[in-house]
Scaffold this motif. Structure first.
Motif, PDB file in Angstrom:
ATOM      1  N   ALA A  89       0.830  -1.207   0.000  1.00  0.00           N
ATOM      2  CA  ALA A  89       0.000   0.000   0.000  1.00  0.00           C
ATOM      3  C   ALA A  89       0.862   1.254   0.000  1.00  0.00           C
ATOM      4  O   ALA A  89       0.569   2.240  -0.702  1.00  0.00           O
ATOM      5  CB  ALA A  89      -0.911  -0.004   1.234  1.00  0.00           C
ATOM      6  N   LEU A  90       1.941   1.217   0.759  1.00  0.00           N
ATOM      7  CA  LEU A  90       2.844   2.361   0.862  1.00  0.00           C
ATOM      8  C   LEU A  90       3.382   2.761  -0.513  1.00  0.00           C
ATOM      9  O   LEU A  90       3.538   3.962  -0.809  1.00  0.00           O
ATOM     10  CB  LEU A  90       3.997   2.014   1.808  1.00  0.00           C
ATOM     11  CG  LEU A  90       4.948   3.143   2.208  1.00  0.00           C
ATOM     12  CD1 LEU A  90       4.222   4.205   3.020  1.00  0.00           C
ATOM     13  CD2 LEU A  90       6.115   2.572   3.023  1.00  0.00           C
ATOM     14  N   GLN A 141       1.909   2.805  -3.147  1.00  0.00           N
ATOM     15  CA  GLN A 141       0.869   3.489  -3.907  1.00  0.00           C
ATOM     16  C   GLN A 141       0.472   4.820  -3.264  1.00  0.00           C
ATOM     17  O   GLN A 141      -0.463   5.485  -3.731  1.00  0.00           O
ATOM     18  CB  GLN A 141      -0.361   2.585  -4.014  1.00  0.00           C
ATOM     19  CG  GLN A 141      -0.082   1.227  -4.646  1.00  0.00           C
ATOM     20  CD  GLN A 141      -1.299   0.314  -4.637  1.00  0.00           C
ATOM     21  OE1 GLN A 141      -2.398   0.719  -5.008  1.00  0.00           O
ATOM     22  NE2 GLN A 141      -1.107  -0.933  -4.211  1.00  0.00           N
ATOM     23  N   CYS A 142       1.196   5.214  -2.210  1.00  0.00           N
ATOM     24  CA  CYS A 142       0.908   6.459  -1.502  1.00  0.00           C
ATOM     25  C   CYS A 142       1.910   7.546  -1.899  1.00  0.00           C
ATOM     26  O   CYS A 142       2.988   7.253  -2.416  1.00  0.00           O
ATOM     27  CB  CYS A 142       0.978   6.227   0.012  1.00  0.00           C
ATOM     28  SG  CYS A 142      -0.293   5.148   0.672  1.00  0.00           S
ATOM     29  N   VAL A 160       4.636   9.767   2.694  1.00  0.00           N
ATOM     30  CA  VAL A 160       4.119   8.739   3.602  1.00  0.00           C
ATOM     31  C   VAL A 160       5.229   7.744   3.918  1.00  0.00           C
ATOM     32  O   VAL A 160       5.829   7.134   3.033  1.00  0.00           O
ATOM     33  CB  VAL A 160       2.907   8.001   3.000  1.00  0.00           C
ATOM     34  CG1 VAL A 160       2.402   6.942   3.980  1.00  0.00           C
ATOM     35  CG2 VAL A 160       1.797   8.987   2.655  1.00  0.00           C
ATOM     36  N   GLN A 181      -4.471  -1.769  -2.299  1.00  0.00           N
ATOM     37  CA  GLN A 181      -4.958  -0.563  -2.976  1.00  0.00           C
ATOM     38  C   GLN A 181      -5.993   0.163  -2.121  1.00  0.00           C
ATOM     39  O   GLN A 181      -5.975   1.394  -2.006  1.00  0.00           O
ATOM     40  CB  GLN A 181      -5.559  -0.916  -4.337  1.00  0.00           C
ATOM     41  CG  GLN A 181      -5.976   0.311  -5.143  1.00  0.00           C
ATOM     42  CD  GLN A 181      -6.453  -0.053  -6.546  1.00  0.00           C
ATOM     43  OE1 GLN A 181      -6.483  -1.217  -6.916  1.00  0.00           O
ATOM     44  NE2 GLN A 181      -6.836   0.956  -7.313  1.00  0.00           N
ATOM     45  N   ALA A 210      -4.224   1.841   0.726  1.00  0.00           N
ATOM     46  CA  ALA A 210      -3.540   3.044   0.235  1.00  0.00           C
ATOM     47  C   ALA A 210      -4.508   4.206   0.093  1.00  0.00           C
ATOM     48  O   ALA A 210      -4.159   5.365   0.390  1.00  0.00           O
ATOM     49  CB  ALA A 210      -2.859   2.749  -1.099  1.00  0.00           C
ATOM     50  N   GLN A 211      -5.712   3.920  -0.337  1.00  0.00           N
ATOM     51  CA  GLN A 211      -6.720   4.977  -0.489  1.00  0.00           C
ATOM     52  C   GLN A 211      -7.090   5.587   0.860  1.00  0.00           C
ATOM     53  O   GLN A 211      -7.247   6.806   0.983  1.00  0.00           O
ATOM     54  CB  GLN A 211      -7.970   4.405  -1.177  1.00  0.00           C
ATOM     55  CG  GLN A 211      -7.760   4.062  -2.647  1.00  0.00           C
ATOM     56  CD  GLN A 211      -8.920   3.297  -3.251  1.00  0.00           C
ATOM     57  OE1 GLN A 211      -9.843   2.875  -2.549  1.00  0.00           O
ATOM     58  NE2 GLN A 211      -8.898   3.107  -4.568  1.00  0.00           N
ATOM     59  N   ILE A 234      -5.155   5.598   3.603  1.00  0.00           N
ATOM     60  CA  ILE A 234      -3.979   6.341   4.085  1.00  0.00           C
ATOM     61  C   ILE A 234      -3.896   7.705   3.404  1.00  0.00           C
ATOM     62  O   ILE A 234      -3.689   8.743   4.060  1.00  0.00           O
ATOM     63  CB  ILE A 234      -2.688   5.536   3.824  1.00  0.00           C
ATOM     64  CG1 ILE A 234      -2.666   4.267   4.676  1.00  0.00           C
ATOM     65  CG2 ILE A 234      -1.452   6.389   4.118  1.00  0.00           C
ATOM     66  CD1 ILE A 234      -1.528   3.313   4.335  1.00  0.00           C
ATOM     67  N   THR A 235      -4.087   7.731   2.100  1.00  0.00           N
ATOM     68  CA  THR A 235      -4.011   8.990   1.346  1.00  0.00           C
ATOM     69  C   THR A 235      -5.125   9.942   1.751  1.00  0.00           C
ATOM     70  O   THR A 235      -4.913  11.157   1.872  1.00  0.00           O
ATOM     71  CB  THR A 235      -4.070   8.700  -0.164  1.00  0.00           C
ATOM     72  OG1 THR A 235      -3.013   7.800  -0.515  1.00  0.00           O
ATOM     73  CG2 THR A 235      -3.909   9.984  -0.971  1.00  0.00           C
ATOM     74  N   LEU A 256      -4.170  11.534   4.960  1.00  0.00           N
ATOM     75  CA  LEU A 256      -3.140  12.536   4.692  1.00  0.00           C
ATOM     76  C   LEU A 256      -3.757  13.831   4.193  1.00  0.00           C
ATOM     77  O   LEU A 256      -3.368  14.933   4.619  1.00  0.00           O
ATOM     78  CB  LEU A 256      -2.149  11.988   3.658  1.00  0.00           C
ATOM     79  CG  LEU A 256      -1.154  12.974   3.045  1.00  0.00           C
ATOM     80  CD1 LEU A 256      -0.183  13.491   4.111  1.00  0.00           C
ATOM     81  CD2 LEU A 256      -0.392  12.310   1.903  1.00  0.00           C
TER      82      LEU A 256
END
Length: 382
Positions: free
Chosen positions: A221-222, A224-225, A229, A331, A334-335, A337-338, A341
């Motif tokens: 996931a990271l 894709q960030c 991050v 994925q 990642a969404q 996490i983003t 942010l």
């Protein structure tokens, strides 16, 4: 009440940390018997809880063990069972905190004529245990236990589906002292500076390094960030899982994340490290019985994203006091996490709600009162 607590581990995991909180109110009259020596003994001593190492011989049975392995361990267990039965006659009940402790405690309960309590910290499913071990645990609990305490609805359901008795099973969540998660801002700032995390959006993962704990999901996931991050992985391998650690390091190299991932190993300053994070991720690929890390992060005032299965579903309402993501879906993680942010104000409000709910719902004093009430109903077999 005088209680003989039993635990198989010499190392402090979630079940062992829970046991410390349960045993504290009985520290003047109880004894914790361990089937292995290690840092857990030291923790018990630091908390002024009487402890005794009951055997120094490793019990050669694991969660995935077969019937043959289980039968082969009986001769090894007999001296331990006899010792526990003799000890138990000085106490009002036996409190088995792990599965191996249940097996030993069940027979010792029969021999000593003392009631048995089994604290179920596991999901008894094929993802976690062999069919043999599930059958042994359920049979021992059904036949010998006066009370089974499940640490979540998920744990209780799995126990009942495996054949466990509903009439002896009660749910009591893990307890926490909110004061233990109040941190010094200066110490937290020092951690961020020492780990070179200033200016970064830090995602923390707190668990032993094991395939089902899903650290690889966070790494994928990271990748894709956004670049800012960063992840810290707190914990190390247990139970012969070093191959997975090497796999994680190779994945970091493959995904070109060398400057965005830090392996910190086992640490004792968990509240400070959690508070140094902007988000705490729980990524288990199999259902978690409870999810201690989730509550700890909430108590630190940090937002949590957890795998939507098992006990985590009972702790988090998505978008209210935390976030949920489909297990094994980098994925989707990642969404989330983003989004955290990019929406810091909303994320902070969710973290604040999580802290308030966790402080009230999982307060250790209230949890211990629930356990005391259940224990008071036990009838002495003597």
């Amino acid at each position: 009440m005088k209680i003989l607590f039993l635990d198989q581990s010499g190392k402090p995991g979630g079940a062992e940390l829970c046991l410390i909180d349960i045993a504290k109110p009985y520290q003047d009259t109880c004894l914790v018997g361990l089937f292995a020596d290690g840092s857990f003994r030291s923790l018990l001593e630091e908390n002024h809880i009487p402890v005794q190492i009951l055997t120094t011989q490793a019990i050669q049975v694991r969660k995935e063990s077969s019937l043959i392995t289980g039968l082969g361990s009986i001769g090894q267990l007999l001296p331990l069972i006899v010792k526990v039965a003799q000890l138990a006659r000085k106490y009002d009940c036996i409190y088995a905190n792990t599965q191996k402790a249940l097996v030993v405690g069940a027979i010792a309960s029969f021999l000593s004529r003392r009631p048995l309590v089994y604290h179920l910290h596991d999901i008894l499913s094929s993802e976690h245990f062999s069919q043999t071990n599930r059958r042994i645990a359920v049979t021992a609990a059904n036949r010998f236990a006066s009370l089974v305490i499940a640490n979540s609805q998920a744990s209780k359901i799995a126990f009942l589906e495996a054949g466990g008795r509903a009439d002896i099973t009660e749910i009591v969540y893990n307890g926490f002292n909110p004061k233990n998660y109040q941190t010094d801002k200066f110490a937290v700032n020092q951690i961020r500076e020492k780990l070179e995390l200033n200016g970064k959006f830090v995602v923390g993962h707190f668990s032993r390094l094991a395939p089902w704990k899903g650290q690889h999901i966070l790494l994928e996931a990271l990748a894709q960030c956004p670049e800012q991050v960063t992840a810290i992985l707190v914990g190390d391998a247990l139970f012969g899982e070093q191959d997975y650690v090497q796999q994680l390091h190779r994945l970091v190299t493959t995904l070109k994340l060398e400057n965005r991932v830090k392996f910190l190993g086992f640490r004792s300053d968990i509240p400070q490290l959690m508070t140094a994070c902007d988000l705490v991720a729980h990524t288990s690929t199999a259902p978690e019985p409870f999810g201690r890390v989730i509550v700890e992060a909430m108590l630190c005032g940090k937002p949590v994203v957890a795998a939507a299965s098992g006990g985590a579903m009972e702790l988090i309402e998505h978008g209210i006091n935390g976030f949920l993501a489909t297990p094994g879906k980098p994925q989707e993680l990642a969404q989330v996490i983003t989004a955290c942010l990019n929406n810091s104000h909303e994320t902070a409000a969710i973290a604040n709600r999580g802290q308030t709910v966790a402080s009230q719902r999982f307060d250790v004093d209230n949890i211990n009162k629930q356990i005391a009430q259940l224990l008071s109903r036990l009838g002495t077999k003597a």
